[in-house]
Write an enzyme that holds these catalytic residues in place. Structure first.
Site, PDB file in Angstrom:
ATOM      1  N   ASP A   1      83.222-121.058-102.908  1.00 33.04           N
ATOM      2  CA  ASP A   1      82.769-120.193-103.975  1.00 33.04           C
ATOM      3  C   ASP A   1      83.816-119.385-104.315  1.00 33.04           C
ATOM      4  O   ASP A   1      84.169-118.390-103.864  1.00 33.04           O
ATOM      5  CB  ASP A   1      81.555-119.298-103.649  1.00 33.04           C
TER       6      ASP A   1
ATOM      7  N   LYS B   1      85.269-113.932-114.285  1.00 36.38           N
ATOM      8  CA  LYS B   1      86.416-112.761-113.677  1.00 36.38           C
ATOM      9  C   LYS B   1      87.583-113.308-114.327  1.00 36.38           C
ATOM     10  O   LYS B   1      88.360-112.588-115.099  1.00 36.38           O
ATOM     11  CB  LYS B   1      86.216-112.932-112.319  1.00 36.38           C
TER      12      LYS B   1
ATOM     13  N   TRP C   1      77.994-111.918-101.172  1.00 35.34           N
ATOM     14  CA  TRP C   1      77.898-113.510-101.768  1.00 35.34           C
ATOM     15  C   TRP C   1      77.588-114.620-101.071  1.00 35.34           C
ATOM     16  O   TRP C   1      76.882-115.358-101.408  1.00 35.34           O
ATOM     17  CB  TRP C   1      79.045-113.595-102.920  1.00 35.34           C
TER      18      TRP C   1
HETATM   19  N1  PLP Z   1      79.884-115.330-106.138  1.00 34.60           N
HETATM   20  C1  PLP Z   1      80.509-114.473-106.269  1.00 34.60           C
HETATM   21  C2  PLP Z   1      81.991-114.520-105.273  1.00 34.60           C
HETATM   22  C3  PLP Z   1      80.341-113.570-107.134  1.00 34.60           C
HETATM   23  O1  PLP Z   1      81.321-112.637-107.335  1.00 34.60           O
HETATM   24  C4  PLP Z   1      79.373-113.622-108.068  1.00 34.60           C
HETATM   25  C5  PLP Z   1      79.238-112.492-109.203  1.00 34.60           C
HETATM   26  O2  PLP Z   1      79.890-111.425-109.319  1.00 34.60           O
HETATM   27  C6  PLP Z   1      78.508-114.464-107.835  1.00 34.60           C
HETATM   28  C7  PLP Z   1      78.698-115.539-106.955  1.00 34.60           C
HETATM   29  C8  PLP Z   1      77.254-114.779-108.654  1.00 34.60           C
HETATM   30  O3  PLP Z   1      77.674-115.232-109.933  1.00 34.60           O
HETATM   31  P1  PLP Z   1      76.589-115.388-111.230  1.00 34.60           P
HETATM   32  O4  PLP Z   1      76.247-114.231-111.588  1.00 34.60           O
HETATM   33  O5  PLP Z   1      77.576-116.259-112.222  1.00 34.60           O
HETATM   34  O6  PLP Z   1      75.267-116.424-110.751  1.00 34.60           O
END
Ligand code: PLP
Length: 361
Positions: free
Chosen positions: A173, A197, A102
């Site tokens: 994040d 989550k 991520w």
């Molecule tokens: N960042 C992290 C740590 C994630 O776990 C996720 C999705 O699981 C995301 C970003 C992307 O999130 P979204 O699908 O809400 O854009």
């Protein structure tokens, strides 16, 4: 019916008690004879939901007064773009700590807006994936901010201790570990998290932004991603995802009833220790992450004999242990044990794992 425990990484892990409460009031919310999702977001009833949810999350995270709390759309990925567009100002670069899938995805989006200084902090520790010590991270002198991801949902890697970034503006994040334990918000410039989550249903994104960082957005930034516009409009510049917001508010109240984030920390630590202890007990299962960097939220594991994966997953499903298949880019298994997962669920999983090992080890 078999008790089901859902180990899914998302979208949406909601405490069972909250779902039951929501079910009871789904069609007749607060005696209005209609559902909360059908009332105006500008009605006094919904404004109360919005205000209470903000107060509750401020209490839970002890958010200082000089921070705005925004309830946005677009998920964490929208924030991958919103962060540089809001914070770069006249700078051409930002530091991006790259510790997994991520964090890396955030880099790729940021590359559209600047030249990120990417700091790969991954390493191998005793044959397992881990994070380099912070004194080896090469931050640049003139970056607009430093971005990192404290919990890599897919890799199962965590940077639990908040790194000391000196006087840099820190952006994090927190999508997959927000509300899992207390954090010191005052050390961050921006914290963002997709709700799905530990907060509530997908569709809502939480942004906590220090007020002095507002007003620096690039003019071409779409208004819907502009923190200043969202703050000036109390997160109602356009129609917010009201149902997700309402349910998230109920999760905040549930967290307070449980004893807040200190209590969550205790529970999450106990769950993680139980599961990792069970994985490490023999060589039958293996977690690929170095002990110091193991996530309390997302626990990937493999079997020494990968040809047993399908059987394990099928039998686990029959035993009420759902969604244990690893992410498509990682394979193997993954148990996500967010706040909503009770210790009983982890106990059921570890008992099943021990039984499976007896039969096939
Ligand atoms: N960042 C992290 C740590 C994630 O776990 C996720 C999705 O699981 C995301 C970003 C992307 O999130 P979204 O699908 O809400 O854009």
């Amino acid at each position: 019916m078999t008790q089901v425990y859902n180990f899914s990484a998302g979208p949406a892990m909601i405490p069972a008690e909250v779902l039951r409460r929501a079910e009871q009031e789904l069609c007749n919310w607060h005696g209005l004879g209609t559902s909360v999702m059908e009332i105006s977001h500008r009605s006094k009833e919904f404004i109360q939901v919005a205000e209470e949810s903000e107060k509750d999350i401020r209490d839970l995270l002890n958010i200082p007064r000089n921070y705005k709390v925004l309830f946005c759309h677009g998920g964490a990925r929208a924030q991958f773009a919103a962060v540089p567009m809001n914070l770069l100002g006249d700078k051409a670069s930002a530091d991006y700590i790259d510790g997994g899938y991520w964090a890396h995805s955030a880099v790729k989006e940021a590359q559209k807006y600047c030249s990120p200084n990417v700091i790969d902090v991954t390493t191998t520790i005793d044959g397992k994936r881990g994070i380099l010590p912070m004194n080896e991270w090469k931050l640049s002198a003139d970056s607009a901010y430093v971005h990192y991801c404290p919990n890599e949902t897919i890799d199962g890697i965590a940077i639990d201790e908040m790194p000391d970034f000196g006087n840099k503006i820190v952006v994090a994040d927190y999508s997959s570990c927000i509300l899992s334990r207390p954090i010191d918000v005052s050390r961050f410039g921006v914290i963002y998290a997709g709700a799905q989550k530990n907060i509530g249903p997908a569709g809502l994104t939480l942004v906590i932004v220090r007020e002095d960082l507002l007003g620096k957005a690039r003019t071409e930034l779409p208004s819907i991603l502009d923190y200043t516009v969202l703050a000036e409009n109390d997160s109602m510049f356009n129609t917010p995802p009201t149902f997700a917001w309402y349910l998230s508010g109920m999760v905040f109240k549930w967290l307070k009833e449980q004893g807040g984030l200190r209590e969550m920390e205790k529970r999450n630590q106990a769950k993680a220790e139980l599961l990792y202890g069970s994985i490490d007990r023999t060589g039958f299962y293996r977690n690929p992450v170095a002990a110091a960097n193991r996530s309390w939220m997302n626990v990937p594991f493999q079997m020494a004999d990968a040809s047993l994966d399908k059987l394990f997953l099928d039998q686990a499903q029959d035993a009420g242990l759902h969604a244990l298949k690893g992410h498509r880019v990682a394979g193997g298994m993954r148990a996500s044990i967010y706040n909503a997962m009770p210790i009983e669920g982890v106990k059921a999983l570890t008992d099943f794992m021990a039984e499976f090992e007896k039969r096939h080890g």
